[in-house]
Design a protein around this motif. Structure first.
Motif, short mmCIF file in Angstrom:
data_model
loop_
_atom_site.label_atom_id
_atom_site.label_comp_id
_atom_site.label_asym_id
_atom_site.label_seq_id
_atom_site.Cartn_x
_atom_site.Cartn_y
_atom_site.Cartn_z
N GLY A 9 0.82 -1.20 0.00
CA GLY A 9 0.00 0.00 0.00
C GLY A 9 0.86 1.26 0.00
O GLY A 9 1.97 1.27 0.50
N ARG A 38 -11.80 -4.19 0.73
CA ARG A 38 -11.35 -2.85 1.10
C ARG A 38 -12.39 -2.16 1.97
O ARG A 38 -13.58 -2.48 1.90
N THR A 94 -9.37 4.76 -2.83
CA THR A 94 -8.72 4.99 -1.54
C THR A 94 -9.42 4.20 -0.43
O THR A 94 -10.62 4.31 -0.25
N VAL A 96 -8.40 1.08 3.06
CA VAL A 96 -7.53 0.04 3.60
C VAL A 96 -7.90 -1.26 2.89
O VAL A 96 -9.07 -1.62 2.85
N TYR A 97 -6.91 -1.91 2.34
CA TYR A 97 -7.12 -3.15 1.60
C TYR A 97 -6.69 -4.35 2.45
O TYR A 97 -5.60 -4.34 3.04
N GLY A 120 -4.35 -5.44 6.98
CA GLY A 120 -4.69 -4.34 6.10
C GLY A 120 -3.49 -3.49 5.70
O GLY A 120 -2.51 -3.38 6.42
N THR A 121 -3.59 -2.89 4.51
CA THR A 121 -2.58 -1.97 4.01
C THR A 121 -3.29 -0.78 3.37
O THR A 121 -4.26 -0.95 2.64
N GLN A 122 -2.80 0.42 3.65
CA GLN A 122 -3.47 1.64 3.21
C GLN A 122 -3.11 1.97 1.77
O GLN A 122 -1.92 2.04 1.42
N THR A 124 -3.87 5.08 -0.83
CA THR A 124 -4.41 6.42 -0.96
C THR A 124 -4.13 6.92 -2.37
O THR A 124 -2.98 6.93 -2.82
#
Length: 127
Positions: A9, A38, A94, A96-97, A120-122, A124
């Motif tokens: 991310g 997400r 955009t 959190v995945y 999770g990974t952000q 944006t």
């Protein structure tokens, strides 16, 4: 210990690309359906894409309409990894995945059918 760990991310400009990775440990990913989900601020977690097991099923893929043609889910069962290639990213991507695994070879692409989750990974997307 069953564990899923996402990475990849980042902050990216509209139109850019990212590749998310998810490393599984404590179990063999190849027997199970996997998915990417997400969650945007103030919204419920939603499915993005899912893929059935190649070993025990047909490796069928599913995408929600907003990401069709832009995102690609894949898996490397030899490495116990799964991926989400995201191209032509938009601000509405955009979120959190999260990566997830279902304890069946195939399943509906819904959060309630997945039992193991990463942290999770952000992602944006902004100029």
């Amino acid at each position: 210990q069953v564990q899923l760990v996402e990475s990849g991310g980042d902050l990216v400009q509209p139109g850019g690309s990212l590749r998310l990775s998810c490393a599984a440990s404590g179990f063999s990913l190849d027997f199970y359906a996997v998915g990417w989900f997400r969650q945007a601020p103030g919204k419920e977690r939603e499915a993005v894409s899912c893929m059935s097991s190649i070993t025990n099923s047909d490796g069928n893929t599913y995408y929600i309409d907003p990401v069709k043609g832009r995102f690609t889910i894949s898996r490397d069962d030899d490495k116990n990894m799964m991926y989400l290639q995201m191209n032509n990213l938009k601000p509405e991507d955009t979120a959190v995945y999260y990566c997830a695994a279902a304890w069946t070879p195939e399943t509906q692409c819904l959060t309630s059918y997945f039992g193991s989750w990463g942290q999770g990974t952000q992602v944006t997307v902004s100029s």
